[in-house]
Design an enzyme around this catalytic site. Structure first.
Site, mmCIF file in Angstrom:
data_model
loop_
_atom_site.group_PDB
_atom_site.id
_atom_site.type_symbol
_atom_site.label_atom_id
_atom_site.label_comp_id
_atom_site.label_asym_id
_atom_site.label_seq_id
_atom_site.Cartn_x
_atom_site.Cartn_y
_atom_site.Cartn_z
ATOM 1 N N PHE A 136 40.242 47.368 44.219
ATOM 2 C CA PHE A 136 41.409 47.884 44.949
ATOM 3 C C PHE A 136 42.634 47.144 44.412
ATOM 4 O O PHE A 136 42.594 45.931 44.234
ATOM 5 C CB PHE A 136 41.232 47.600 46.448
ATOM 6 C CG PHE A 136 41.963 48.542 47.345
ATOM 7 C CD1 PHE A 136 41.296 49.600 47.948
ATOM 8 C CD2 PHE A 136 43.318 48.377 47.592
ATOM 9 C CE1 PHE A 136 41.969 50.472 48.797
ATOM 10 C CE2 PHE A 136 43.994 49.250 48.431
ATOM 11 C CZ PHE A 136 43.314 50.294 49.031
ATOM 12 N N VAL A 143 45.190 41.899 48.662
ATOM 13 C CA VAL A 143 45.340 42.664 49.898
ATOM 14 C C VAL A 143 46.837 42.715 50.192
ATOM 15 O O VAL A 143 47.484 41.674 50.355
ATOM 16 C CB VAL A 143 44.569 42.027 51.068
ATOM 17 C CG1 VAL A 143 44.528 43.009 52.242
ATOM 18 C CG2 VAL A 143 43.159 41.637 50.653
ATOM 19 N N THR A 147 48.277 48.996 53.731
ATOM 20 C CA THR A 147 47.166 49.203 54.650
ATOM 21 C C THR A 147 47.535 48.894 56.095
ATOM 22 O O THR A 147 48.263 47.935 56.355
ATOM 23 C CB THR A 147 45.943 48.348 54.265
ATOM 24 O OG1 THR A 147 44.938 48.516 55.254
ATOM 25 C CG2 THR A 147 46.281 46.882 54.163
ATOM 26 N N HIS A 167 45.131 48.134 58.080
ATOM 27 C CA HIS A 167 44.140 47.147 58.517
ATOM 28 C C HIS A 167 44.135 45.896 57.643
ATOM 29 O O HIS A 167 43.124 45.279 57.387
ATOM 30 C CB HIS A 167 42.744 47.775 58.662
ATOM 31 C CG HIS A 167 42.239 48.496 57.450
ATOM 32 N ND1 HIS A 167 42.591 49.776 57.119
ATOM 33 C CD2 HIS A 167 41.375 48.109 56.492
ATOM 34 C CE1 HIS A 167 41.988 50.138 56.015
ATOM 35 N NE2 HIS A 167 41.245 49.145 55.603
ATOM 36 N N PHE A 217 39.060 30.836 46.522
ATOM 37 C CA PHE A 217 39.785 31.966 47.111
ATOM 38 C C PHE A 217 41.017 32.289 46.279
ATOM 39 O O PHE A 217 42.063 31.668 46.428
ATOM 40 C CB PHE A 217 40.167 31.568 48.543
ATOM 41 C CG PHE A 217 40.748 32.680 49.368
ATOM 42 C CD1 PHE A 217 39.968 33.745 49.774
ATOM 43 C CD2 PHE A 217 42.082 32.645 49.760
ATOM 44 C CE1 PHE A 217 40.506 34.764 50.552
ATOM 45 C CE2 PHE A 217 42.624 33.659 50.539
ATOM 46 C CZ PHE A 217 41.828 34.717 50.931
ATOM 47 N N ARG A 240 52.586 36.790 41.661
ATOM 48 C CA ARG A 240 51.509 35.792 41.761
ATOM 49 C C ARG A 240 50.307 36.105 40.878
ATOM 50 O O ARG A 240 49.277 35.440 40.955
ATOM 51 C CB ARG A 240 51.057 35.699 43.234
ATOM 52 C CG ARG A 240 52.110 35.068 44.133
ATOM 53 C CD ARG A 240 51.914 35.400 45.585
ATOM 54 N NE ARG A 240 52.882 34.714 46.440
ATOM 55 C CZ ARG A 240 54.157 35.095 46.600
ATOM 56 N NH1 ARG A 240 54.624 36.170 45.962
ATOM 57 N NH2 ARG A 240 54.965 34.397 47.373
HETATM 58 N N1 INI Z 1 41.084 46.336 49.815
HETATM 59 C C1 INI Z 1 41.777 45.447 49.079
HETATM 60 O O1 INI Z 1 41.166 44.671 48.317
HETATM 61 N N2 INI Z 1 43.128 45.381 49.159
HETATM 62 C C2 INI Z 1 43.843 46.215 49.972
HETATM 63 O O2 INI Z 1 45.102 46.089 49.997
HETATM 64 C C3 INI Z 1 43.137 47.159 50.749
HETATM 65 N N3 INI Z 1 43.862 48.087 51.583
HETATM 66 O O3 INI Z 1 45.071 48.226 51.418
HETATM 67 O O4 INI Z 1 43.276 48.756 52.440
HETATM 68 C C4 INI Z 1 41.732 47.208 50.653
HETATM 69 N N4 INI Z 1 41.011 48.085 51.395
HETATM 70 C C5 INI Z 1 39.642 48.416 51.074
HETATM 71 C C6 INI Z 1 38.658 47.468 51.720
HETATM 72 O O5 INI Z 1 38.666 46.195 51.074
HETATM 73 C C7 INI Z 1 37.226 48.022 51.614
HETATM 74 O O6 INI Z 1 36.884 48.188 50.253
HETATM 75 C C8 INI Z 1 37.084 49.385 52.320
HETATM 76 O O7 INI Z 1 37.521 49.291 53.661
HETATM 77 C C9 INI Z 1 35.591 49.819 52.325
HETATM 78 O O8 INI Z 1 34.786 48.900 53.059
#
Ligand code: INI
Length: 158
Positions: free
Chosen positions: A22, A81, A86, A88, A113, A127
C-alpha cells in the site's frame, strides 16, 4: 560502571525486510533505504530477504513468522500509513505498531519499525529519501544495533 551498547556490524547477518505494498512508491524507497544501510554495514545482499504484504495491517503476522523461523537475525518492517488516505488510519497504524512490538517481544528477535505514519503524502515523501532522510535506512540501522546489543548482553537463564 558497565555499559552495554550495540555497534553496527552487519557482516554475517541474515536480515528480513517486511514491506507493505500500500503506498507502494514510498514503500519501495523505504526498502531501498533499508537495503542501502544493510549493505553499507557489511550485510551481504544474498543474506537480505524481502516479504511484501498488502498493507501495514498485515505486517505483524509476517514479521512474526520471519522472526520465529530461526532464519533471520533481525526483521525490518517498512510501510506508509497516510492519514489523508484512510478513515481508519488509527486502526491500521496502531495495529502495525503494537503487533510489531509484540512479535519482537514474543520471539526475542529484533524487529524494527520503519512504518511511516504521516498526515499526507508530502510528509511521507520527505521521510522516504527526501529532505528528512529515509526511515527505512534508520530502521535498518536500529536493527543492526539491536542485534549487536543483544549479542553482548548477559544470556537469559534457561
Ligand atoms: N495500509 C497501509 O499500509 N497504508 C495506508 O495508508 C492504508 N490506508 O490508507 O488504508 C492501508 N490500508 C490497508 C490495510 O493495511 C490492510 O491491508 C487492509 O485493511 C486489508 O486488511
Amino acid at each position: 560502571m558497565k555499559t552495554y551498547e550495540g555497534g553496527f556490524e552487519g557482516r554475517g547477518l541474515r536480515v528480513a525486510v517486511v514491506a507493505a505494498r500500500f503506498n507502494e512508491t514510498v514503500g519501495l524507497r523505504l526498502v531501498e533505504g533499508a537495503r542501502d544501510c544493510l549493505v553499507r554495514h557489511g550485510v551481504s545482499d544474498d543474506d537480505i530477504s524481502i516479504a511484501w504484504v498488502p498493507g501495514a495491517f498485515e505486517i505483524p503476522l509476517v514479521a512474526g513468522r520471519m522472526a520465529g523461523s530461526g532464519e533471520f537475525d533481525a526483521v525490518i518492517c517498512v510501510g506508509a500509513v497516510i492519514r489523508g488516505a484512510t478513515a481508519h488510519f488509527d486502526y491500521v497504524a496502531g495495529t502495525a505498531a503494537q503487533g510489531i512490538a509484540r512479535a519482537a517481544q514474543e520471539t526475542g528477535v529484533p524487529i524494527t519499525f520503519g512504518v511511516l505514519t504521516t498526515e499526507d503524502t508530502e510528509q511521507a515523501a520527505e521521510r522516504s529519501g527526501g529532505k528528512l532522510g529515509n526511515k527505512g535506512f534508520e530502521a535498518a540501522l536500529a536493527a543492526l544495533e539491536m542485534v549487536n546489543l543483544l549479542g553482548s548482553l548477559p544470556k537469559p537463564q534457561l
